[in-house]
Design a protein around this motif. Sequence first.
Motif, short mmCIF file in Angstrom:
data_model
loop_
_atom_site.label_atom_id
_atom_site.label_comp_id
_atom_site.label_asym_id
_atom_site.label_seq_id
_atom_site.Cartn_x
_atom_site.Cartn_y
_atom_site.Cartn_z
N ALA A 174 38.90 40.14 40.70
CA ALA A 174 38.50 39.70 42.04
C ALA A 174 37.01 39.87 42.26
N GLN A 175 36.44 40.91 41.67
CA GLN A 175 34.99 41.13 41.81
C GLN A 175 34.21 39.96 41.22
N LEU A 176 34.57 39.56 40.01
CA LEU A 176 33.85 38.46 39.38
C LEU A 176 34.04 37.16 40.16
N GLU A 177 35.28 36.85 40.52
CA GLU A 177 35.54 35.60 41.22
C GLU A 177 34.76 35.51 42.52
N ALA A 178 34.69 36.61 43.26
CA ALA A 178 33.98 36.59 44.55
C ALA A 178 32.47 36.61 44.37
N ILE A 179 31.97 37.48 43.52
CA ILE A 179 30.52 37.61 43.34
C ILE A 179 29.94 36.31 42.77
N ALA A 180 30.72 35.61 41.96
CA ALA A 180 30.24 34.35 41.40
C ALA A 180 30.06 33.26 42.46
N THR A 181 30.56 33.48 43.67
CA THR A 181 30.33 32.51 44.75
C THR A 181 28.98 32.72 45.43
N VAL A 182 28.33 33.86 45.17
CA VAL A 182 27.04 34.13 45.82
C VAL A 182 25.88 34.27 44.83
N ARG A 183 26.17 34.42 43.55
CA ARG A 183 25.14 34.47 42.52
C ARG A 183 25.62 33.68 41.30
N ASP A 184 24.67 33.10 40.58
CA ASP A 184 25.00 32.30 39.39
C ASP A 184 25.20 33.23 38.19
N ILE A 185 26.35 33.83 38.12
CA ILE A 185 26.64 34.77 37.04
C ILE A 185 26.88 34.02 35.73
N GLU A 186 26.20 34.45 34.69
CA GLU A 186 26.37 33.84 33.37
C GLU A 186 26.97 34.83 32.37
#
Length: 330
Positions: free
Chosen positions: A146-158
């Motif tokens: 859930a952390q990755l899915e949510a944080i990826a909506t506010v930063r371009d995580i690669e």
Amino acid sequence: METLLLDPDAVAECARSGAVVEAVEAAFAAYARGDAQMPAKSYIDLPQYDGDFRSMPAYMETGEWDGAGVKWVNSHPNNPDAHDLPTVMGTMIYSDPETALPLAIMDGTTLTRERTGAAAAVATDHLAVQDADSLGLIGVGAQAHAQLEAIATVRDIETVVVADRDPDAIAAFCEAFGDAYEVREGTIAEAAGCDVVSTTTPVREPIVPREAVGEHTHVNAMGADAEGKHELEDEILLDAKLVIDDHAQCTHSGEINVPYAAGTLTDADIHAELGDVVIGEETGRTDADGITVFDSTGLAIQDVASAHVVYEYASKHDVGTAMELVGTGR
């Protein structure tokens, strides 16, 4: 006058990450403005069953919608071995404030997972560097997903660096996200050096050392949810711009509870509550900031906000089972 019954799969389908993040941010703003009511979490201790119940009620008004609800959740550590049941189970009742009609009864466990990830995303959006593209996850259970899915909506995580003692958990995470991100296993120190770090472990002795944290890293401290739990070395908290979700909860059972009780960390070391940052009463990240930390304990307003998203989506897309829970008449 129907009530929607939403099981875990239905909640997962309806809790769209971007919408939940927006709703949780609105909840923090409402709380900071005084447009929310959130009585203290209440407990029923059941030592004869090695467990407890907790009730988390809240009402909030955002200017676009209002909602009320209560989450009823337990913790029974013996459940898996003794009864083949989860340790923690939650049920959310989401109600219409005007009529008190229960609009939905939904799985609160899935809801909690999603709203917790959303809280980290809101904090990340306000406290992480704008060009953050790497995420470290210390603890790779369901909440890490859930952390990755949510944080990826506010930063371009690669890039995602995962650290966990359980190789099966790491394998499951890599299978789930390996096609969308560059995911690799690493040490705690390697994960802590990423642009954004989320810690989701239940430890009572700090496992993240100060020297491992990057110069401009933002840390979401999500694991501490009870008195005595503590994931980060005190020096991290003392050196950081420290933002919390709620003073009473964090000082009692959040990441800061141990050093706060010892007097190592005081109110002078706390920059702000997240809601005040969201509405602009306090600063988020500035060019002068180094490490930032968000201490999250989880608030009932987050549950109501997330339940609103789930209910609205379910209503529009015919998800769940409708039932006549409340009759008409006087």
